[in-house]
Motif scaffolding. Sequence first.
Motif, PDB file in Angstrom:
ATOM      1  N   LEU A 117       2.477  -8.289  89.931  1.00 21.03           N
ATOM      2  CA  LEU A 117       3.396  -9.128  89.160  1.00 21.03           C
ATOM      3  C   LEU A 117       3.423 -10.526  89.756  1.00 21.03           C
ATOM      4  N   PRO A 118       3.517 -11.539  88.909  1.00 19.34           N
ATOM      5  CA  PRO A 118       3.331 -12.911  89.378  1.00 19.34           C
ATOM      6  C   PRO A 118       4.481 -13.508  90.169  1.00 19.34           C
ATOM      7  N   ALA A 119       5.706 -13.218  89.839  1.00 20.23           N
ATOM      8  CA  ALA A 119       6.831 -13.878  90.499  1.00 20.23           C
ATOM      9  C   ALA A 119       7.475 -12.942  91.514  1.00 20.23           C
ATOM     10  N   GLN A 120       7.666 -13.454  92.691  1.00 21.52           N
ATOM     11  CA  GLN A 120       8.240 -12.675  93.775  1.00 21.52           C
ATOM     12  C   GLN A 120       9.447 -13.424  94.326  1.00 21.52           C
ATOM     13  N   PRO A 121      10.379 -12.843  94.992  1.00 26.23           N
ATOM     14  CA  PRO A 121      10.522 -11.393  95.127  1.00 26.23           C
ATOM     15  C   PRO A 121      11.073 -10.775  93.848  1.00 26.23           C
ATOM     16  N   ILE A 122      10.673  -9.549  93.604  1.00 23.68           N
ATOM     17  CA  ILE A 122      11.092  -8.838  92.404  1.00 23.68           C
ATOM     18  C   ILE A 122      12.346  -8.044  92.711  1.00 23.68           C
ATOM     19  N   VAL A 123      13.347  -8.208  91.877  1.00 23.06           N
ATOM     20  CA  VAL A 123      14.589  -7.452  92.004  1.00 23.06           C
ATOM     21  C   VAL A 123      14.479  -6.173  91.188  1.00 23.06           C
ATOM     22  N   SER A 124      13.983  -6.301  89.957  1.00 19.27           N
ATOM     23  CA  SER A 124      13.815  -5.133  89.090  1.00 19.27           C
ATOM     24  C   SER A 124      12.838  -5.442  87.978  1.00 19.27           C
ATOM     25  N   VAL A 125      12.258  -4.391  87.418  1.00 15.91           N
ATOM     26  CA  VAL A 125      11.443  -4.503  86.218  1.00 15.91           C
ATOM     27  C   VAL A 125      12.248  -3.861  85.111  1.00 15.91           C
ATOM     28  N   ASP A 126      12.549  -4.659  84.084  1.00 17.26           N
ATOM     29  CA  ASP A 126      13.423  -4.197  83.016  1.00 17.26           C
ATOM     30  C   ASP A 126      12.665  -3.566  81.859  1.00 17.26           C
ATOM     31  N   ALA A 127      11.420  -3.981  81.637  1.00 13.77           N
ATOM     32  CA  ALA A 127      10.625  -3.437  80.539  1.00 13.77           C
ATOM     33  C   ALA A 127       9.158  -3.775  80.762  1.00 13.77           C
ATOM     34  N   ALA A 128       8.298  -2.913  80.232  1.00  7.85           N
ATOM     35  CA  ALA A 128       6.858  -3.160  80.261  1.00  7.85           C
ATOM     36  C   ALA A 128       6.263  -2.636  78.967  1.00  7.85           C
ATOM     37  N   ALA A 129       5.248  -3.338  78.486  1.00  6.56           N
ATOM     38  CA  ALA A 129       4.580  -2.926  77.251  1.00  6.56           C
ATOM     39  C   ALA A 129       3.095  -3.243  77.353  1.00  6.56           C
ATOM     40  N   ILE A 130       2.301  -2.414  76.721  1.00  5.56           N
ATOM     41  CA  ILE A 130       0.856  -2.633  76.620  1.00  5.56           C
ATOM     42  C   ILE A 130       0.556  -2.813  75.136  1.00  5.56           C
ATOM     43  N   ASP A 131       0.030  -3.962  74.785  1.00  7.74           N
ATOM     44  CA  ASP A 131      -0.252  -4.290  73.381  1.00  7.74           C
ATOM     45  C   ASP A 131       0.956  -4.033  72.485  1.00  7.74           C
ATOM     46  N   GLY A 132       2.138  -4.372  72.979  1.00  8.21           N
ATOM     47  CA  GLY A 132       3.357  -4.243  72.200  1.00  8.21           C
ATOM     48  C   GLY A 132       3.974  -2.853  72.193  1.00  8.21           C
ATOM     49  N   VAL A 133       3.318  -1.895  72.840  1.00 12.53           N
ATOM     50  CA  VAL A 133       3.842  -0.523  72.904  1.00 12.53           C
ATOM     51  C   VAL A 133       4.541  -0.334  74.249  1.00 12.53           C
ATOM     52  N   SER A 134       5.824  -0.025  74.187  1.00 15.81           N
ATOM     53  CA  SER A 134       6.621   0.140  75.401  1.00 15.81           C
ATOM     54  C   SER A 134       6.096   1.290  76.255  1.00 15.81           C
ATOM     55  N   VAL A 135       6.061   1.057  77.580  1.00 12.32           N
ATOM     56  CA  VAL A 135       5.715   2.124  78.525  1.00 12.32           C
ATOM     57  C   VAL A 135       6.826   2.220  79.564  1.00 12.32           C
ATOM     58  N   THR A 136       7.095   3.428  79.997  1.00  6.93           N
ATOM     59  CA  THR A 136       8.156   3.640  80.990  1.00  6.93           C
ATOM     60  C   THR A 136       7.662   4.444  82.190  1.00  6.93           C
ATOM     61  N   ASP A 137       6.402   4.864  82.163  1.00  6.29           N
ATOM     62  CA  ASP A 137       5.865   5.723  83.221  1.00  6.29           C
ATOM     63  C   ASP A 137       5.216   4.900  84.341  1.00  6.29           C
ATOM     64  N   TYR A 138       5.984   3.968  84.891  1.00  8.05           N
ATOM     65  CA  TYR A 138       5.492   3.119  85.967  1.00  8.05           C
ATOM     66  C   TYR A 138       6.478   3.158  87.135  1.00  8.05           C
ATOM     67  N   LYS A 139       5.989   2.752  88.301  1.00  4.23           N
ATOM     68  CA  LYS A 139       6.826   2.631  89.498  1.00  4.23           C
ATOM     69  C   LYS A 139       6.576   1.259  90.102  1.00  4.23           C
ATOM     70  N   LEU A 140       7.633   0.645  90.592  1.00  2.32           N
ATOM     71  CA  LEU A 140       7.527  -0.625  91.296  1.00  2.32           C
ATOM     72  C   LEU A 140       7.294  -0.329  92.769  1.00  2.32           C
ATOM     73  N   ILE A 141       6.132  -0.739  93.276  1.00  4.41           N
ATOM     74  CA  ILE A 141       5.760  -0.470  94.672  1.00  4.41           C
ATOM     75  C   ILE A 141       5.254  -1.769  95.294  1.00  4.41           C
ATOM     76  N   ASP A 142       5.976  -2.277  96.286  1.00  2.78           N
ATOM     77  CA  ASP A 142       5.563  -3.482  97.023  1.00  2.78           C
ATOM     78  C   ASP A 142       5.198  -4.656  96.105  1.00  2.78           C
ATOM     79  N   GLY A 143       6.031  -4.912  95.110  1.00  5.33           N
ATOM     80  CA  GLY A 143       5.812  -6.047  94.228  1.00  5.33           C
ATOM     81  C   GLY A 143       4.732  -5.843  93.186  1.00  5.33           C
TER      82      GLY A 143
END
Length: 176
Positions: A44-70
């Motif tokens: 992820l480009p901006a640090q430090p990261i507090v939280s990830v609120d949403a992620a999508a691939i080609d406009g399709v929401s994904v929730t099966d991710y983990k935030l690890i060391d930025g």
Amino acid sequence: MSTDGAAAFLTAVSAAVRDAAGVPITRGTFTFDGGGTPEQYLTLPAQPIVSVDAAAIDGVSVTDYKLIDGRLWRRLGWSHSCEPSVITVTQTCGLETVPADIVDLVCSLVGLAMANAEDGGYSSRGDLTQLRIDDYSEGYNSSASGRLAGVIELPDATRNRLRARFGSAAGFVGFR
């Protein structure tokens, strides 16, 4: 100088410092767009990261991710196929308190801009290269390559220091 004028300089200088750093610096929630790959880790480009609120691939929401060391980890990678994908990530990032030296840098540049505007020389003061008092003389840089666009233009050394300190938004197209 009016309050509106000072606010305009503050906005411009703050934007120049953020641009040089390559990241927002101050805490906020931003949406980043960039290219996805089959790789499991997405930096992820901006640090430090507090939280990830949403992620999508080609406009399709994904929730099966983990935030690890930025970085975001996802078992299936960051594309739906072998073709390029557009990843959209909304994250809260940045510093809660801006470091004192960055505040000082911004205040110094705003003060310089305000002083030059008050003196009526805002448009030409950045080109002054020498001043001699006895038998008064001023010298200005007349070459286009050496001329600053304005007094709030950051020197290359300052831009490089900010970029090295805060990282960059490399790998993502932009933020909004």
